[in-house]
Design a protein around this motif. Sequence first.
Motif, PDB file in Angstrom:
ATOM      1  N   PRO A 147       0.968  -1.354   0.011  1.00 32.40           N
ATOM      2  CA  PRO A 147      -0.076  -0.212   0.168  1.00 32.40           C
ATOM      3  C   PRO A 147       0.792   1.328  -0.027  1.00 32.40           C
ATOM      4  N   LEU A 148       1.713   1.358   0.744  1.00 34.88           N
ATOM      5  CA  LEU A 148       2.770   2.549   0.784  1.00 34.88           C
ATOM      6  C   LEU A 148       3.541   2.644  -0.670  1.00 34.88           C
ATOM      7  N   ILE A 149       3.752   1.753  -1.292  1.00 32.82           N
ATOM      8  CA  ILE A 149       4.342   1.792  -2.510  1.00 32.82           C
ATOM      9  C   ILE A 149       3.314   2.458  -3.460  1.00 32.82           C
ATOM     10  N   GLY A 194       0.597  -8.018   0.665  1.00 37.05           N
ATOM     11  CA  GLY A 194       1.247  -7.366  -0.620  1.00 37.05           C
ATOM     12  C   GLY A 194       0.896  -8.466  -1.978  1.00 37.05           C
ATOM     13  N   PHE A 195       1.222  -9.223  -1.669  1.00 33.30           N
ATOM     14  CA  PHE A 195       1.231 -10.689  -2.633  1.00 33.30           C
ATOM     15  C   PHE A 195      -0.255 -10.728  -3.163  1.00 33.30           C
ATOM     16  N   ALA A 196      -1.046 -10.690  -2.154  1.00 33.90           N
ATOM     17  CA  ALA A 196      -2.264 -11.125  -2.281  1.00 33.90           C
ATOM     18  C   ALA A 196      -3.145 -10.088  -3.027  1.00 33.90           C
ATOM     19  N   THR A 197      -2.560  -8.707  -2.849  1.00 30.73           N
ATOM     20  CA  THR A 197      -3.244  -7.617  -3.731  1.00 30.73           C
ATOM     21  C   THR A 197      -3.118  -8.040  -5.136  1.00 30.73           C
ATOM     22  N   LEU A 198      -1.966  -8.566  -5.297  1.00 28.89           N
ATOM     23  CA  LEU A 198      -1.645  -8.695  -6.925  1.00 28.89           C
ATOM     24  C   LEU A 198      -2.548  -9.811  -7.356  1.00 28.89           C
ATOM     25  N   TYR A 199      -3.317 -10.719  -6.442  1.00 29.96           N
ATOM     26  CA  TYR A 199      -4.074 -11.747  -6.722  1.00 29.96           C
ATOM     27  C   TYR A 199      -5.628 -10.996  -7.129  1.00 29.96           C
ATOM     28  N   SER A 200      -5.967 -10.221  -5.945  1.00 29.35           N
ATOM     29  CA  SER A 200      -7.018  -9.543  -6.226  1.00 29.35           C
ATOM     30  C   SER A 200      -7.231  -8.508  -7.339  1.00 29.35           C
ATOM     31  N   GLU A 201      -6.178  -7.869  -7.927  1.00 30.09           N
ATOM     32  CA  GLU A 201      -6.319  -7.098  -8.942  1.00 30.09           C
ATOM     33  C   GLU A 201      -6.322  -7.984 -10.070  1.00 30.09           C
ATOM     34  N   ALA A 202      -5.527  -9.013 -10.294  1.00 27.57           N
ATOM     35  CA  ALA A 202      -5.874 -10.148 -11.304  1.00 27.57           C
ATOM     36  C   ALA A 202      -7.336 -10.720 -11.400  1.00 27.57           C
TER      37      ALA A 202
END
Lengths: 378, 378, 378, 378
Positions: free
Chosen positions: D140-142, D320-328
């Motif tokens: 999130p901060l990135i 953070g990794f999970a966010t990529l799966y949610s974005e996917a």
Amino acid sequence: MERLRLGMVGGGQGAFIGGVHRIAARIDGQWDLVAGALSSDAGRAAASAAELGIAADRSYADFQQMAEAEAARADGIHAVAIVTPNHMHAAPAVAFLRAGIHVICDKPLAATSEQASEIAQAVRESGKQFILTHNYTAYPLIRQAQAMVAAGELGEIRVVQVEYAQDWLTEEAHNKQADWRTDPARSGAGGCVGDIGTHAFNLASFVTGLEATSLAADLEAFVPGRKVDDNVHVMLRFKGGAKGMLWASQVAVGNENALRLRVHGTRGGLDWSQENPNQMSFTRFGKPKQILTRGGAGANDTGLRTTRIPPGHPEGYLEGFATLYSEAAHLIRHADFGTPLPEGVHAPTIEDGLDGMRFIAACIASSKADAAWTSLAR
Amino acid sequence: MERLRLGMVGGGQGAFIGGVHRIAARIDGQWDLVAGALSSDAGRAAASAAELGIAADRSYADFQQMAEAEAARADGIHAVAIVTPNHMHAAPAVAFLRAGIHVICDKPLAATSEQASEIAQAVRESGKQFILTHNYTAYPLIRQAQAMVAAGELGEIRVVQVEYAQDWLTEEAHNKQADWRTDPARSGAGGCVGDIGTHAFNLASFVTGLEATSLAADLEAFVPGRKVDDNVHVMLRFKGGAKGMLWASQVAVGNENALRLRVHGTRGGLDWSQENPNQMSFTRFGKPKQILTRGGAGANDTGLRTTRIPPGHPEGYLEGFATLYSEAAHLIRHADFGTPLPEGVHAPTIEDGLDGMRFIAACIASSKADAAWTSLAR
Amino acid sequence: MERLRLGMVGGGQGAFIGGVHRIAARIDGQWDLVAGALSSDAGRAAASAAELGIAADRSYADFQQMAEAEAARADGIHAVAIVTPNHMHAAPAVAFLRAGIHVICDKPLAATSEQASEIAQAVRESGKQFILTHNYTAYPLIRQAQAMVAAGELGEIRVVQVEYAQDWLTEEAHNKQADWRTDPARSGAGGCVGDIGTHAFNLASFVTGLEATSLAADLEAFVPGRKVDDNVHVMLRFKGGAKGMLWASQVAVGNENALRLRVHGTRGGLDWSQENPNQMSFTRFGKPKQILTRGGAGANDTGLRTTRIPPGHPEGYLEGFATLYSEAAHLIRHADFGTPLPEGVHAPTIEDGLDGMRFIAACIASSKADAAWTSLAR
Amino acid sequence: MERLRLGMVGGGQGAFIGGVHRIAARIDGQWDLVAGALSSDAGRAAASAAELGIAADRSYADFQQMAEAEAARADGIHAVAIVTPNHMHAAPAVAFLRAGIHVICDKPLAATSEQASEIAQAVRESGKQFILTHNYTAYPLIRQAQAMVAAGELGEIRVVQVEYAQDWLTEEAHNKQADWRTDPARSGAGGCVGDIGTHAFNLASFVTGLEATSLAADLEAFVPGRKVDDNVHVMLRFKGGAKGMLWASQVAVGNENALRLRVHGTRGGLDWSQENPNQMSFTRFGKPKQILTRGGAGANDTGLRTTRIPPGHPEGYLEGFATLYSEAAHLIRHADFGTPLPEGVHAPTIEDGLDGMRFIAACIASSKADAAWTSLAR
């Protein structure tokens, strides 16, 4: 291995801790959420259930109905998570335990000692698992710290300093989270002392393995009109002679969720802070301070057991919480299916919950008596 | 501007704090050390004086003789620094004050309240300057913090958390520093509470400007056989309703000299630690935490006044101590020569010393009474 | 032991580094400032001298006159501190050396390599002491680090990362400090690379004991109109195969004086930052990271030798600088009076100065050649 | 909303990153893992599948068979996660894309540029989603930092310092993770530069939005006998004039997973470290440094969008990794079902993968040419 089936009471739209429980239950793939009485508002309950993929026929209007229906199903839930405000823990806990369903319950145990006793009696009578989500005890480095103390690496414990500082209630606040926490009818007589003071007390007790025997407390409600305490100052005495201080505050501007534990013994000292939970300092007397990391050099088996990924890849609050759900799965598989219990499984119990209630009650009684020493005898 | 002439009582070979005073006196070039009664051992006194470039005829065998001789000289000392163990503060302080010589005295004020009163009376009667070296109040960021609180930047103060943790007395120790500090005949009835507890109390009082009205204390001597306390737990109440905790320990393994002050008000919070004194965090409620640096962005005039070098170039313990010597020079030049006093000059006074003695006495009395609330009324 | 007599060239009212040198010279009581050519402006020179208690007849209008007069006095100065801008180092240094007076000189050595050579020749011919104030090498933990590397505690060094970030020149600035540092006629062809890049290079060289053989540099002047570099990127190769990076910047917003050195070898790694110089992390491969403190557990004799006060009582920039003045005193007492030289005395020499000049020249040449590898051969 | 169905290639027993992908896929409840070719060893593939609750008929012996079978099923997978060593990304990626199945692929994109091109062509021809798991961009901060830079809060970017230091390959190592990463046949020609250098490069590119145009690199294999680089020194130039340094190392003793990014512009500077990813410092030029926390005061919408729990409750690597799966999941629901795409959805693409391959190739080419500047032109 098949997943266990989970139900939930509370945690409908707008809730905080319900969402945390659901993520925690998913992380290690041990649980499927299949039933719920997610809100006392029927519409919100149904909408929340739909969002979460709970079948409509397993979204219940009330917990009593849910306990009965799920107990009657061949594919009924193995456990229920109770994530309601404090005053709504006891009734569902008792209902599910009596229906033969294991309970995972948010902390503190209840709003009153009477409610706490009812739950405890139901636990005893049912023989079911009861897991209280004092989640901070499940951080890997906290597990490691507990094992280090138990192994004597700190020597005999002398001083225990624990604090839990927040600032979100610095001013009068009105929102779903603040409202019930500052309402004695829902939170119980303790405010800050129940909400976060119990976490601090539980953490210190868990890591040191010491029994607190008495305390002197000075509670304050700083915000005008607030009906429960928002700042908690406590001096502690432990069996065996150790002494401690506990500070909990929800008006300490500059703090988000600053839970910190320091333990000092005759041979060593530990220092851990929740906001950066992947490291802990450890000093042997006369030696340089060491920075221990989750899973890194110096990790012991107890810490490693609850670690998912390599050091330097931070795990956080949700992983700690998830560990309690995995521990619960172990305990329940053992209870229901005889699956062997791995060494080191640990989850806070009804006893921790009763200790927390005694802590709240003693703090309030002591504070009313001008900080007189008050017994915590079990 | 000519340098002031300084004498010293105590601080011979092997001493710690005497050397600190001497460096502090040199740093800003306001003082020349020209006379001393550096040791009660005549040989050591002479050898120490020679090492320090003190002329042989101004190295005295005892402080009484020194006070008289220096008072009689045209080029006599302007002030004397008293750096002996606690029980040896009063006699020389009174002697020099009566001889018309200003006094800079190490803390705590004395070993007993009787001694403290004698000093206070001599200060009153002599009209001379008396500076107590509670050096931590002279750190630039502490000066800045004091001014911020006074200006209302934190709002109304609610919670004050101060702690001072060391570990050097974790085990029974025998050396020059440890011996007198653990001997009630020399340190006074307080051990840790007098040696470092008073620093913590003074720091909190200085920064907040609040008067502590009562306290509840639980003192302990953890090391077997130790005759004075080595761990101090205190709850504090301040005029106006603020509350605080104070922890001082010399058995907290993992701590060198960990003095830390946190102040939380209705509008903001501060956090400062002595071991990295060039930064302080400051949070306005609802805003991001700021890292204030000594002399850096956000510095106020009060902080800048005592800053020597640019931000990022760390000043330390000796510079803070030196500021007290510069403040003393300002006060004495003003008293003796009418030199105008710059705005903002501040040094701890006899009143701070008496407050510290009351703090020690109240802690001991409270602890003996099982941590009963004990008044700090002046 | 009698104090040595010090003179100063430069450092009049409004200067920064002159004041630092004076405090540094006072801290350990080895020096008295008795003479000066403090400014090229006669009025300012006299006023500055008066403020500092320098007798009027030893406040000189120019350094040449001062060198001659002081050399002729029976009570002439033992050493002169040269604290002028870079282009004004060589002429006074040569004058005093030729007059038989030891020189303490600010860094970098000079503005041009020709000037540097003149100084070096004068040092050789005079046989006098020449101390270059690369003050950062005098921090106790840096001394300790150097000894640890030399003792093989890190194994064979592979990677050296050094950086020195400031932000005070982020925008065009006009003040006494900024003006000469951004004027090639006074600073030399290097801006940031000379002012702070040389410190970083010197620190890395000192601690590792490695000789840098070549570098590839990319220099930039980010601020429009600036005539010297304000950001410096360098890749380094050392004799024996180690590699390094050096970053120096005066436009790195968020940095005050952030000098940091990391050294990684086959067996261990070190990490030290100047802004909190009282601690350093040290990791043996496969073991927990240790926090070493100045004078604390794990301190070696080399570090302890330059430590004044106990661990936890922070020393800072001025104490590090003062150590160079104490080292200078040792070297000069040895040279002039045959006083035995204590083991471990160290101060940067003319060779360090020449290395710094080669570093500046190589960075500028490499950068002009599109970061081509450029030799640093002595 | 129904969960998406996920398959996995690689990630059988003993793998590291496969487990990470599975937790990441579970955290937000958007995915069910229903199929896999988890190992090239048939027995291990079946056992791994059973452990993970994958039905036996959807555990495949090879990815080609899996792609065909899943594409043919009505309830076939929506996407496949490819978590094999680098040299085994291209073949399955192409197979699944051609079968019409979206691909989530671990980084770097491939072992060779030829493989990378094949994947890119398959992406273009298939029109399917391709998400490369440069997970660090999802903190999130990135995300917040990227938005701050884009909004001009730092002004024009001048200096970018990025580093990624580990020490786990300090000595010759033999284990499942080390073996393939140090084998050029499986990792590609780059070792450290591909494994973590690409993360650092991607992170810097993402946050700054700047295109790197050329680089000068000095790669080294410090461990005797190692066939790929284990330390990477790079100087970077960006379009528009910014400059940077990149350091990646797997032999930097004392570092676990120390990815750090600093960005300095004309108006502000940022500093973020992966090991404590819930805070970031931000300084506006001339103002005090601020500590921004994930979700805390000062959080922007971009950062909040990917935040699950309140500030002070640390999220970590897995979230953070999970966010990529949610974005996917968002991207695939949009592509397959026309579900509206929420504002701000972002995931690394094939273009990021190709940039990473160009980065690796340019580093190796530059290093071979003695660190000559080498173009990164797309």
